[in-house]
Design a protein around this motif. Structure first.
Motif, short mmCIF file in Angstrom:
data_model
loop_
_atom_site.label_atom_id
_atom_site.label_comp_id
_atom_site.label_asym_id
_atom_site.label_seq_id
_atom_site.Cartn_x
_atom_site.Cartn_y
_atom_site.Cartn_z
N ASP A 1 0.61 -1.32 -11.25
CA ASP A 1 0.64 -0.25 -10.26
C ASP A 1 0.58 -0.82 -8.85
N SER A 2 -0.24 -1.83 -8.64
CA SER A 2 -0.35 -2.45 -7.32
C SER A 2 0.96 -3.13 -6.92
N ASP B 1 3.97 -2.38 -8.04
CA ASP B 1 4.94 -1.32 -7.82
C ASP B 1 4.74 -0.67 -6.46
N ASP B 2 3.49 -0.39 -6.09
CA ASP B 2 3.20 0.18 -4.77
C ASP B 2 3.62 -0.76 -3.65
N TYR B 3 3.39 -2.04 -3.84
CA TYR B 3 3.79 -3.02 -2.85
C TYR B 3 5.31 -3.04 -2.67
N THR C 1 7.49 -0.69 -3.40
CA THR C 1 7.92 0.57 -2.80
C THR C 1 7.66 0.56 -1.30
N ALA C 2 6.47 0.12 -0.90
CA ALA C 2 6.14 0.07 0.53
C ALA C 2 7.05 -0.91 1.27
N ARG C 3 7.34 -2.04 0.64
CA ARG C 3 8.22 -3.03 1.27
C ARG C 3 9.63 -2.46 1.43
N ARG D 1 10.47 0.75 1.54
CA ARG D 1 10.39 1.83 2.52
C ARG D 1 10.37 1.27 3.94
N VAL E 1 13.95 4.62 -3.78
CA VAL E 1 13.08 4.92 -2.63
C VAL E 1 13.96 5.54 -1.54
#
Length: 193
Positions: free
Chosen positions: A48-49, A51-53, A55-57, A59, A174
């Motif tokens: 999850d971490s 994946d969040d990283y 996605t944020a990158r 975005r 994204v």
């Protein structure tokens, strides 16, 4: 020297006065199940971490690309000159569509649906501003900020005072959207004098 080994029930053995302990099969299985459960939860958190990283990158990268392209589009739209052939104050906008706008006798911004690109044509060769474009939308406003268009041509473009551009990029699932509205400087009070 004599060694005496006595085996007793419960996996204990006495050898020269020392006590040895061993794991039973049940204890080993319970330990593996507990470790597997902890590993499963921990790997879920790590995934999850990550994946969040990612996605944020993505975005952040999309937002950066959008900001640069939008800045270029807004700068070009802001500099649209007055139409010298018009009877009153009017921008030199030749025609408009929901996904394109031609101005200043040959410059235009358009969205290529097939290639998913936004490009700017300045009379020479098209310049690709963005790729992975999901949507480009123009909205045109008159002096009282009422929407006009989107399909305008020739004299019907004269009331345009503001242009809003909205661009949506989509990469790896994204999406990032940026919307900006520009006042046409040539139509502001005192600009034509």
């Amino acid at each position: 020297r004599i060694t005496i080994t006595i085996t007793m029930k419960g996996a204990r053995s006495i050898q020269s006065g020392r006590v040895r302990r061993a794991f039973t099969l049940v204890e080993a299985m319970v330990t593996m199940v507990v470790l597997a459960a902890i590993g499963s939860v921990a790997s879920g958190l790590v995934l999850d971490s990550v994946d969040d990283y990612l996605t944020a990158r993505t975005r952040g990268q999309l937002h950066s690309e959008l900001s640069i392209a939008m800045d270029r589009i807004m700068r070009d739209l802001r500099k649209i000159p007055l139409d010298s052939a018009a009877a009153s104050i009017a921008p030199d906008v030749d025609w408009t569509e929901a996904t394109s706008c031609m101005f200043d006798g040959g410059y235009y911004v358009a969205y290529s649906v097939g290639n998913k690109e936004v490009w700017l044509w300045d009379g020479a060769a098209p310049i690709v501003l963005l790729t992975d474009v999901d949507d480009l939308t123009f909205a045109f406003y008159n002096e009282s900020n009422a929407v006009i268009g989107p399909s305008l041509a020739a004299a019907t473009c004269d009331p345009i005072r503001r242009i809003e551009v909205s661009i949506t990029l989509d990469r790896y699932g994204v999406q990032e959207t940026l919307r900006s509205k520009v006042f046409l400087r040539c139509t502001l009070a005192g600009a034509g004098t």
